[in-house]
Design an enzyme around this catalytic site. Structure first.
Site, short mmCIF file in Angstrom:
data_model
loop_
_atom_site.label_atom_id
_atom_site.label_comp_id
_atom_site.label_asym_id
_atom_site.label_seq_id
_atom_site.Cartn_x
_atom_site.Cartn_y
_atom_site.Cartn_z
N TYR A 137 -6.68 43.54 -12.65
CA TYR A 137 -5.61 42.69 -12.79
C TYR A 137 -4.25 43.38 -12.00
CZ TYR A 137 -2.18 42.30 -16.96
OH TYR A 137 -1.35 42.11 -17.91
N LYS A 167 -6.14 38.90 -12.02
CA LYS A 167 -5.44 37.89 -12.49
C LYS A 167 -4.19 38.71 -11.80
CE LYS A 167 -3.09 39.09 -17.44
NZ LYS A 167 -2.49 38.14 -16.83
C1 LIG Z 1 4.23 41.21 -18.32
C2 LIG Z 1 4.14 40.02 -19.30
O1 LIG Z 1 4.02 40.43 -20.14
N1 LIG Z 1 3.30 39.37 -18.26
C3 LIG Z 1 2.38 38.71 -19.46
C4 LIG Z 1 3.36 37.00 -18.88
O2 LIG Z 1 2.69 35.95 -19.72
C5 LIG Z 1 4.89 36.88 -19.90
O3 LIG Z 1 4.77 37.35 -21.25
C6 LIG Z 1 5.56 35.58 -19.61
O4 LIG Z 1 5.04 35.38 -17.94
C7 LIG Z 1 6.11 35.96 -20.61
O5 LIG Z 1 7.12 35.82 -18.81
C8 LIG Z 1 1.29 38.57 -18.90
O6 LIG Z 1 0.93 38.42 -17.43
C9 LIG Z 1 0.22 40.09 -19.12
C10 LIG Z 1 -0.78 38.98 -19.66
O7 LIG Z 1 -1.57 38.34 -19.81
C11 LIG Z 1 -1.69 40.82 -20.74
O8 LIG Z 1 -1.50 40.40 -21.92
O9 LIG Z 1 -2.37 41.13 -19.93
#
Ligand SMILES: CC(=O)N[C@@H]([C@@H](O)[C@H](O)[C@H](O)CO)[C@@H](O)CC(=O)C(=O)O
Length: 300
Positions: A137, A167
């Site tokens: 990740y 990921k």
């Molecule tokens: C920094 C962060 O939280 N990034 C999110 C994104 O889905 C993010 O919320 C989205 O791109 C909106 O900014 C995901 O990459 C994180 C994720 O998948 C997780 O919850 O582990």
């Protein structure tokens, strides 16, 4: 083109006292599968506030997700912790509860300084769950571990035979491209910057894993389908709408508290507040974002 996967990074349901509320997981699964067309979840990740949970809470959550999701959706359990011992315990537990796969982020209090140190750490976690598919990740903005993913995964299958991909939650598309171009075809790269999913797909990502797919899953599925059909105009149209929503949310200080409250408003699920230090979102802010959501996405 092989099927592309859409994975929702789940929120952790809490009650009003911020204790884990397992009763919402069944309804959450129904919501994702029936209303959003999402068939995979990433449990106990960043969105799930995993590093603010105890090991015991993470086990309870992972177990309930695996139990309730059986036969309905795939469950990837994030087992990354600050302590190798805790990660190994969660990895062993993931085997017991028959998770479909595990993922591990870099520890970020005492950080690995090199790709080799990180690979050795990942190997030690993987050894505790040798039968499970394993994902690295990569989320350097959160971990502060800026070793390129390309370097982390170089020859990693020699250390982790069940290594299956990354990921990839970073905006560095050259790094993503180099991961894709240097990897065997059976590995998967799940892109985790929802604002620019289309760019990740163009660079060869095998799918997406992110927080917004909890409430935008059906639209992200359409974006992926348009990309697969080479209809870039349509894919861009959907991506731009997603960007418009997130840009509105950013004006209100988009963070986990805002994100969770938006999911609550859209889905009607009782997910509760975030846990400190994340602050709950003021109701007026989320009402404005939810209104924008309905304007941009009046239907699935
Ligand atoms: C920094 C962060 O939280 N990034 C999110 C994104 O889905 C993010 O919320 C989205 O791109 C909106 O900014 C995901 O990459 C994180 C994720 O998948 C997780 O919850 O582990």
């Amino acid at each position: 083109m092989a099927d592309k996967k859409l994975v929702a990074a789940t929120f952790t349901p809490f009650d009003s006292k911020c204790e884990v509320n397992l009763s919402q997981i069944g309804p959450y699964i129904d919501y994702l599968t029936k209303r959003q067309g999402v068939k995979s979840v990433f449990v106990n990740g960043t969105t799930g506030e995993s590093l603010s949970l105890s090991v015991a809470e993470r086990k309870m959550l992972a177990e309930e997700w695996c139990k309730k999701a059986k036969g309905k959706m795939e469950v990837i359990v994030h087992v990354g912790c600050m302590s190798l011992k805790d990660s190994q315990e969660l990895a062993r537990h993931a085997v017991e509860i028959q998770a479909d796969a595990i993922a591990v982020m870099a520890p970020f209090f005492l950080k690995p300084k090199t790709a080799e140190a990180l690979r050795l750490y990942l190997q030690e976690v993987a050894l505790a769950a040798p039968i499970l598919p394993f994902y690295y990740y990569h989320i350097p903005a959160i971990t502060g571990v800026h070793v390129p993913a390309r370097d982390v995964i170089a020859n990693i299958q020699e250390l982790i035979p069940m290594f299956r991909g990354v990921k990839f939650s970073d905006t560095d598309l050259m790094d993503l491209g180099q991961c894709v171009s240097s990897s065997p075809p059976q590995w998967s790269f799940l892109y985790g910057v929802d604002e620019q999913l289309l760019a990740g797909l163009a660079m060869g990502a095998d799918g997406a894993a992110g927080s917004t797919y909890n409430y935008l899953g059906c639209h992200a599925n359409k974006l992926i389908a348009a990309f697969k059909n080479c209809d870039l105009d349509r894919a861009r149209e959907i991506q731009f709408k997603l960007q418009e929503l997130l840009s509105c949310a950013r004006n209100f200080g988009f963070d986990l508290g805002v994100n969770k409250q938006l999911m609550i408003n859209v889905s009607g699920l009782l997910l509760g507040p975030p846990r400190l230090p994340v602050m709950p979102c003021p109701p007026s802010n989320v009402q404005a974002i939810a209104k924008k959501y309905l304007e941009i996405f009046p239907e699935c």
